[in-house]
Design a protein around this motif. Structure first.
Motif, PDB file in Angstrom:
ATOM      1  N   SER A 266       0.836  -1.200   0.000  1.00 55.67           N
ATOM      2  CA  SER A 266       0.000   0.000   0.000  1.00 55.67           C
ATOM      3  C   SER A 266       0.872   1.251   0.000  1.00 55.67           C
ATOM      4  CB  SER A 266      -0.881   0.061   1.251  1.00 55.67           C
ATOM      5  OG  SER A 266      -1.771  -0.993   1.294  1.00 55.67           O
ATOM      6  N   GLY A 343       1.963  -1.120   5.529  1.00 47.58           N
ATOM      7  CA  GLY A 343       1.616  -1.271   4.113  1.00 47.58           C
ATOM      8  C   GLY A 343       2.736  -1.831   3.269  1.00 47.58           C
ATOM      9  N   VAL A 347       2.941  -8.466   5.692  1.00 49.53           N
ATOM     10  CA  VAL A 347       2.815  -8.163   7.119  1.00 49.53           C
ATOM     11  C   VAL A 347       1.460  -8.642   7.660  1.00 49.53           C
ATOM     12  CG1 VAL A 347       2.905  -6.345   8.860  1.00 49.53           C
ATOM     13  CG2 VAL A 347       4.367  -6.237   6.883  1.00 49.53           C
ATOM     14  N   ASP A 377      -1.690 -11.720  -1.420  1.00 49.91           N
ATOM     15  CA  ASP A 377      -1.257 -10.404  -0.955  1.00 49.91           C
ATOM     16  C   ASP A 377      -1.422  -9.364  -2.072  1.00 49.91           C
ATOM     17  OD1 ASP A 377      -0.229  -8.479   0.658  1.00 49.91           O
ATOM     18  OD2 ASP A 377       1.817  -9.239   0.735  1.00 49.91           O
ATOM     19  N   ASN A 384      -6.978  -2.972  -0.496  1.00 52.08           N
ATOM     20  CA  ASN A 384      -6.629  -2.056   0.601  1.00 52.08           C
ATOM     21  C   ASN A 384      -6.578  -0.606   0.115  1.00 52.08           C
ATOM     22  OD1 ASN A 384      -6.374  -4.114   2.438  1.00 52.08           O
ATOM     23  ND2 ASN A 384      -4.154  -4.235   2.355  1.00 52.08           N
TER      24      ASN A 384
HETATM   25  N1  ASP Z   1       0.641  -6.054   1.650  1.00 50.25           N
HETATM   26  C1  ASP Z   1      -0.451  -5.434   2.321  1.00 50.25           C
HETATM   27  C2  ASP Z   1      -0.443  -3.945   2.048  1.00 50.25           C
HETATM   28  O1  ASP Z   1       0.576  -3.375   1.812  1.00 50.25           O
HETATM   29  C3  ASP Z   1      -0.445  -5.693   3.791  1.00 50.25           C
HETATM   30  C4  ASP Z   1      -0.669  -7.157   4.049  1.00 50.25           C
HETATM   31  O2  ASP Z   1      -1.835  -7.560   4.125  1.00 50.25           O
HETATM   32  O3  ASP Z   1       0.301  -7.910   4.149  1.00 50.25           O
HETATM   33  O4  ASP Z   1      -1.482  -3.325   2.048  1.00 50.25           O
END
Ligand code: ASP
Length: 411
Positions: A266, A343, A347, A377, A384
């Motif tokens: 993100s 983000g 994670v 992801d 997201n």
């Molecule tokens: N990769 C996702 C993000 O950056 C975070 C995650 O769910 O691992 O929004």
């Protein structure tokens, strides 16, 4: 050819080539990945990461200074956080609902015996919230502590608004820095099709398709819940609250979604997400520059969905029935977990350990989904950032209507 078209072609080619790589031997894939795909992808990632901190800082300062009145900022902040909490709760309910209907953990064989997962200590969410005000703003900027950067930028923006003429020079400097950064976003986005292609082909080739096997139903459940949330919840918000067309929104926001998809981050997608929102969707700069960086840090509906489906999946695999109180606990802890998720790639999976521990499910269960998480992801990151842009769009449209009404009644 328009950038959107180029990115779309790159996405499709990336998926095809990535799937192709899963059929060739590692001796062929490995050198192509190491010497071509990874470097090209990494250079693209570095290019966008390079401007994330400056753009967040500069645009929040400007946005806040532009709003002028801190009470207005307070109201927008309240609307933003309420929107984020409500949509995350809806996302979790959709995730839980789909997982209960599809029951991904009841069919198939899962290697529970050999499942091992070392839960990393998750950052305590309360500490993150308490430490929002940085002791040393330069340290926060240097280490990319997003919430602390946002807080510092808000203070500077409010001060500029109060001081007005006295600090007009600094305000102008920020305006020019913003111009410069937006110009850089445009230039960097020209490389997006190549970067996205390399990142996608590498991710799919790396993950391999064997990992999918018995996890197919789990993946279907996550993807279905993500699609429902994107197509229904956000469309209702855009149409009902924003009084606008969801199709137009998705068309305009597509380049940003594709960067979220290819980078799984993100934060990395933030510069282009803000640019798409402001330039293509017409979101007010003062709103986009506050709502989207905050969302990229604390609002992760896609991550929440994965955590809900994964929790139900693990409870089914280990045959631990969930009580009604557990469901409430999942909604509460997964909301906190998604707020605490940074983000960056993967994670969300680390934070899942926190949800499982809260309701007493075996954390080793995470080992079962690790293999397919890289692919999911990509999709959840797209969702997201779409959630953040939806909030910015809806709030901006309602502010515009308010301003038009005030102007009308002043006549
Ligand atoms: N990769 C996702 C993000 O950056 C975070 C995650 O769910 O691992 O929004």
């Amino acid at each position: 050819m328009s950038l959107t078209k180029k990115i779309l072609i790159a996405l499709i080619l990336g998926v095809i080539v990535g799937i192709g790589f899963t059929f060739v031997s590692p001796e062929v894939f490995s050198p192509v990945d190491t010497y071509v795909l990874t470097p090209v992808g990494q250079i693209f990632l570095n290019l966008i990461m390079m401007i994330v901190v400056p753009i967040v800082f500069v645009s929040i300062v400007l946005g806040t200074a532009g709003l002028g009145d801190p009470t207005k900022l307070g109201k927008i902040g309240l609307k933003t956080i309420s929107f984020y909490l409500v949509t995350t709760a809806v996302a979790l309910m959709i995730g839980l609902g789909v997982a209960y209907v599809l029951e991904p953990g009841t069919e198939g064989t899962f290697d529970v015996e050999n499942a091992e997962f070392e839960a990393e200590s998750t950052p305590p969410v309360m500490d993150t919230l308490i430490n929002i005000i940085p002791e040393n703003p330069f340290e926060a900027l240097a280490s990319g502590e997003m919430l602390q950067i946002i807080a510092f930028a808000l203070f500077i923006g409010i001060a500029l608004a109060y001081l007005g003429e006295k600090t007009a020079g600094i305000f102008r400097l920020f305006e020019q820095a913003n111009e410069l950064l937006i110009w850089l976003v445009h230039v960097i986005m020209k490389t997006a099709p190549y970067g996205a292609f390399a990142l996608i082909a590498s991710a799919i080739g790396d993950a391999g398709l064997d990992a999918i096997g018995s996890m197919a139903m789990y993946m279907v459940a996550v993807v279905l819940a993500l699609v429902i949330h994107g197509a229904v919840t956000y469309s209702i918000a855009i149409w009902g609250l924003g009084k606008a067309s969801p199709i137009k929104f998705y068309k305009g926001f597509f380049p940003a979604m594709s960067v979220g998809f290819s980078t799984s981050s993100s934060s990395a997608a933030l510069p282009i997400a803000m640019q798409s929102a402001q330039e293509t969707l017409g979101v007010k700069k003062s709103i986009s520059s506050f709502v989207q960086p905050l969302g990229a840090t604390i609002n992760m509906d896609g991550t929440a969905i994965m955590q809900a489906v994964a929790t139900v999946f693990i409870s089914q695999v280990y045959a631990v029935p969930l009580e009604f109180t557990d469901i409430i606990l999942i909604i509460l802890t997964a909301t906190l977990a998604s707020i605490g998720t940074a983000g960056v790639p993967s994670v969300g999976l680390i934070m899942l350990a926190m949800v499982l521990q809260q309701i007493g499910l075996p954390v080793e269960g995470i080992a079962l989904i690790v293999g397919v998480d890289r692919l999911l992801d990509m999709l959840r990151t797209s969702l997201n950032i779409t959630g953040d842009a939806t909030a910015a769009y809806v709030i901006s449209e309602s502010e515009k209507r308010k301003e038009a009404n005030t102007a009308e009644s002043a006549k």
